[in-house]
Design a protein around this motif. Sequence first.
Motif, PDB file in Angstrom:
ATOM      1  N   GLU A 140       0.838  -1.186   0.000  1.00 40.56           N
ATOM      2  CA  GLU A 140       0.000   0.000   0.000  1.00 40.56           C
ATOM      3  C   GLU A 140       0.879   1.244   0.000  1.00 40.56           C
ATOM      4  O   GLU A 140       2.053   1.191   0.371  1.00 40.56           O
ATOM      5  CB  GLU A 140      -0.888   0.031   1.249  1.00 40.56           C
ATOM      6  CG  GLU A 140      -1.740  -1.220   1.443  1.00 40.56           C
ATOM      7  CD  GLU A 140      -2.369  -1.287   2.826  1.00 40.56           C
ATOM      8  OE1 GLU A 140      -1.707  -0.831   3.791  1.00 40.56           O
ATOM      9  OE2 GLU A 140      -3.496  -1.779   2.941  1.00 40.56           O
ATOM     10  N   ARG A 141       0.308   2.356  -0.385  1.00 37.54           N
ATOM     11  CA  ARG A 141       1.029   3.622  -0.248  1.00 37.54           C
ATOM     12  C   ARG A 141       1.145   3.961   1.228  1.00 37.54           C
ATOM     13  O   ARG A 141       0.222   3.694   2.015  1.00 37.54           O
ATOM     14  CB  ARG A 141       0.292   4.745  -0.981  1.00 37.54           C
ATOM     15  CG  ARG A 141       0.246   4.575  -2.482  1.00 37.54           C
ATOM     16  CD  ARG A 141      -0.275   5.820  -3.155  1.00 37.54           C
ATOM     17  NE  ARG A 141       0.628   6.941  -2.971  1.00 37.54           N
ATOM     18  CZ  ARG A 141       0.409   8.169  -3.445  1.00 37.54           C
ATOM     19  NH1 ARG A 141      -0.701   8.433  -4.129  1.00 37.54           N
ATOM     20  NH2 ARG A 141       1.284   9.127  -3.235  1.00 37.54           N
ATOM     21  N   PRO A 142       2.248   4.533   1.668  1.00 38.44           N
ATOM     22  CA  PRO A 142       2.362   4.946   3.072  1.00 38.44           C
ATOM     23  C   PRO A 142       1.201   5.847   3.473  1.00 38.44           C
ATOM     24  O   PRO A 142       0.807   6.751   2.731  1.00 38.44           O
ATOM     25  CB  PRO A 142       3.686   5.707   3.099  1.00 38.44           C
ATOM     26  CG  PRO A 142       4.481   5.116   1.979  1.00 38.44           C
ATOM     27  CD  PRO A 142       3.477   4.824   0.898  1.00 38.44           C
ATOM     28  N   GLY A 143       0.609   5.548   4.620  1.00 36.40           N
ATOM     29  CA  GLY A 143      -0.519   6.331   5.091  1.00 36.40           C
ATOM     30  C   GLY A 143      -1.857   5.887   4.559  1.00 36.40           C
ATOM     31  O   GLY A 143      -2.876   6.527   4.820  1.00 36.40           O
ATOM     32  N   ILE A 159       2.013  -3.831   3.954  1.00 36.59           N
ATOM     33  CA  ILE A 159       3.181  -2.968   4.127  1.00 36.59           C
ATOM     34  C   ILE A 159       2.953  -1.669   3.365  1.00 36.59           C
ATOM     35  O   ILE A 159       2.251  -1.633   2.355  1.00 36.59           O
ATOM     36  CB  ILE A 159       4.490  -3.647   3.644  1.00 36.59           C
ATOM     37  CG1 ILE A 159       4.460  -3.877   2.130  1.00 36.59           C
ATOM     38  CG2 ILE A 159       4.696  -4.979   4.373  1.00 36.59           C
ATOM     39  CD1 ILE A 159       5.776  -4.410   1.573  1.00 36.59           C
ATOM     40  N   GLY A 160       3.540  -0.592   3.875  1.00 35.01           N
ATOM     41  CA  GLY A 160       3.430   0.702   3.220  1.00 35.01           C
ATOM     42  C   GLY A 160       4.691   1.016   2.435  1.00 35.01           C
ATOM     43  O   GLY A 160       5.767   1.175   3.025  1.00 35.01           O
ATOM     44  N   VAL A 161       4.588   1.108   1.114  1.00 34.74           N
ATOM     45  CA  VAL A 161       5.742   1.369   0.252  1.00 34.74           C
ATOM     46  C   VAL A 161       5.331   2.369  -0.830  1.00 34.74           C
ATOM     47  O   VAL A 161       4.309   2.186  -1.494  1.00 34.74           O
ATOM     48  CB  VAL A 161       6.267   0.070  -0.413  1.00 34.74           C
ATOM     49  CG1 VAL A 161       7.423   0.380  -1.362  1.00 34.74           C
ATOM     50  CG2 VAL A 161       6.699  -0.943   0.635  1.00 34.74           C
ATOM     51  N   GLU A 162       6.144   3.399  -1.024  1.00 33.63           N
ATOM     52  CA  GLU A 162       5.888   4.392  -2.061  1.00 33.63           C
ATOM     53  C   GLU A 162       6.516   3.918  -3.367  1.00 33.63           C
ATOM     54  O   GLU A 162       7.746   3.918  -3.526  1.00 33.63           O
ATOM     55  CB  GLU A 162       6.481   5.749  -1.651  1.00 33.63           C
ATOM     56  CG  GLU A 162       6.299   6.846  -2.676  1.00 33.63           C
ATOM     57  CD  GLU A 162       4.857   7.011  -3.097  1.00 33.63           C
ATOM     58  OE1 GLU A 162       4.529   6.586  -4.232  1.00 33.63           O
ATOM     59  OE2 GLU A 162       4.071   7.553  -2.306  1.00 33.63           O
ATOM     60  N   LYS A 217       6.446   5.305  -6.217  1.00 35.61           N
ATOM     61  CA  LYS A 217       6.987   6.374  -7.049  1.00 35.61           C
ATOM     62  C   LYS A 217       8.441   6.682  -6.695  1.00 35.61           C
ATOM     63  O   LYS A 217       9.102   7.458  -7.387  1.00 35.61           O
ATOM     64  CB  LYS A 217       6.130   7.635  -6.910  1.00 35.61           C
ATOM     65  CG  LYS A 217       4.730   7.468  -7.491  1.00 35.61           C
ATOM     66  CD  LYS A 217       3.917   8.744  -7.365  1.00 35.61           C
ATOM     67  CE  LYS A 217       2.523   8.555  -7.950  1.00 35.61           C
ATOM     68  NZ  LYS A 217       1.696   9.786  -7.815  1.00 35.61           N
ATOM     69  N   ALA A 218       8.940   6.082  -5.623  1.00 33.36           N
ATOM     70  CA  ALA A 218      10.339   6.243  -5.215  1.00 33.36           C
ATOM     71  C   ALA A 218      11.152   5.057  -5.724  1.00 33.36           C
ATOM     72  O   ALA A 218      10.706   3.907  -5.621  1.00 33.36           O
ATOM     73  CB  ALA A 218      10.445   6.330  -3.698  1.00 33.36           C
ATOM     74  N   PRO A 219      12.339   5.274  -6.289  1.00 30.12           N
ATOM     75  CA  PRO A 219      13.152   4.173  -6.809  1.00 30.12           C
ATOM     76  C   PRO A 219      13.408   3.078  -5.784  1.00 30.12           C
ATOM     77  O   PRO A 219      13.360   1.886  -6.121  1.00 30.12           O
ATOM     78  CB  PRO A 219      14.451   4.856  -7.238  1.00 30.12           C
ATOM     79  CG  PRO A 219      14.040   6.270  -7.548  1.00 30.12           C
ATOM     80  CD  PRO A 219      12.967   6.595  -6.558  1.00 30.12           C
ATOM     81  N   GLU A 220      13.665   3.465  -4.544  1.00 32.72           N
ATOM     82  CA  GLU A 220      13.916   2.439  -3.530  1.00 32.72           C
ATOM     83  C   GLU A 220      12.641   1.663  -3.211  1.00 32.72           C
ATOM     84  O   GLU A 220      12.703   0.480  -2.854  1.00 32.72           O
ATOM     85  CB  GLU A 220      14.478   3.083  -2.271  1.00 32.72           C
ATOM     86  CG  GLU A 220      15.928   3.547  -2.431  1.00 32.72           C
ATOM     87  CD  GLU A 220      16.488   4.080  -1.127  1.00 32.72           C
ATOM     88  OE1 GLU A 220      17.272   3.344  -0.486  1.00 32.72           O
ATOM     89  OE2 GLU A 220      16.140   5.219  -0.759  1.00 32.72           O
ATOM     90  N   GLY A 221      11.482   2.312  -3.343  1.00 32.64           N
ATOM     91  CA  GLY A 221      10.228   1.597  -3.154  1.00 32.64           C
ATOM     92  C   GLY A 221      10.009   0.563  -4.244  1.00 32.64           C
ATOM     93  O   GLY A 221       9.547  -0.554  -3.981  1.00 32.64           O
ATOM     94  N   VAL A 222      10.337   0.917  -5.475  1.00 32.43           N
ATOM     95  CA  VAL A 222      10.225  -0.027  -6.586  1.00 32.43           C
ATOM     96  C   VAL A 222      11.152  -1.213  -6.371  1.00 32.43           C
ATOM     97  O   VAL A 222      10.789  -2.371  -6.629  1.00 32.43           O
ATOM     98  CB  VAL A 222      10.532   0.670  -7.923  1.00 32.43           C
ATOM     99  CG1 VAL A 222      10.651  -0.342  -9.059  1.00 32.43           C
ATOM    100  CG2 VAL A 222       9.457   1.697  -8.243  1.00 32.43           C
ATOM    101  N   GLU A 223      12.350  -0.952  -5.856  1.00 26.67           N
ATOM    102  CA  GLU A 223      13.296  -2.040  -5.617  1.00 26.67           C
ATOM    103  C   GLU A 223      12.793  -2.985  -4.530  1.00 26.67           C
ATOM    104  O   GLU A 223      12.980  -4.199  -4.615  1.00 26.67           O
ATOM    105  CB  GLU A 223      14.660  -1.492  -5.226  1.00 26.67           C
ATOM    106  CG  GLU A 223      15.722  -2.565  -4.988  1.00 26.67           C
ATOM    107  CD  GLU A 223      15.804  -3.609  -6.105  1.00 26.67           C
ATOM    108  OE1 GLU A 223      15.896  -4.815  -5.779  1.00 26.67           O
ATOM    109  OE2 GLU A 223      15.751  -3.232  -7.294  1.00 26.67           O
TER     110      GLU A 223
END
Length: 364
Positions: free
Chosen positions: A36-39, A54-57, A59-65
């Motif tokens: 899910e997106r954080p928040g 889990i909350g993962v963005e 749109k952020a490269p580290e989130g994609v990884e």
Amino acid sequence: MGTLSGIRIIEFGGIGPGPFAAMMLADHGAEVIRIERPGASFGPHALARNRKAIGVELKAPEGVEIARALCRDADGIIEGFRPGVMERLGLGPEMLLGDNPRLVYGRMTGWGQDGPLAQTPGHDINYIALAGLLDGIGAPGGPPVAPVNYLGDFGGGGMLLAFGMTSALLGVKMGAPGQVVDAAMAEGAALLASMSWGFKAAGMWQDGPGANLLSGAAPFYRTYACADGGTVAVGAIEPQFYAALVAGLGEDGAGQMDAAAWPARTARFAAIFATRARDAWIAHFTPEACVSPVLTFDEAAAHPHNVARSTFAGSAPAPAPRFAATPASPPKASQPGEWTDRVLAGLGYDEPRIAALRAAGTIG
């Protein structure tokens, strides 16, 4: 517990049919990690149950990884974005199947991954309209009536995707490669009408709301209003059941299948049902008359048969179907993002790195 125990699914957060498919897999033992997106505030409710959220963005490269790392060790994924979104994120089938050739890549859309409408927005009512289902639903002489969002989103969408995922996962277990499962709600809804297409081919189908035996035209297969404002559902198709119905109504049973006589007989039945309260009619008929009360959600949850079968678990339907040797675990509520730290730790992220990702807004 559950027949899918040992299967890991990565669910990319969405609404409606995708979460429903993931819920079905999770109900029967699959480990489902929902990204899910954080928040996010998706849960807790029935469609979010039994997840490791889990909350993962993304749109952020580290989130994609993070997402890519999870998919390398997964059996399947579920995503419900418009065609092309996952590719733009760097998480499309070419990338993830390249990382994990055994991956079952489940895609849930309204119109499918290609075709003239693939990029067009829509909802359940739009999908079932173009699939031909909506035309036949409603009262005769009126416009079609939306049947909530059961047929497109959940019957033709989420449940079909769950079947597709399970089929492809079984194929992998039998030696087939991983693959994309393209589940379109419009196509799934069309599939639900297979029997009606058979009636059409046999010359036994009429276009329009309430025009067919199973859509309200027949007096022995429809609903009737009662004296107290309640409603009964009548399904007395077979001759012996119809005989019990008309006996209970004090009517004769001649000409059951005479469609020309249906409107007049429906009017007579309606006038009779309007003379008693719903539950009085239920007590009056024998079971063979196939007359049931039309229940609200609260009434359904309290009905003795549903209670005896544990059809509902808490405030939602229980997992179904039932497996004798590998029963589903009791549903457990899932809180948004509650598993973020534990899942990342399982990927090898230490506490300082997790803290840094949280500070950057990449996880939540």
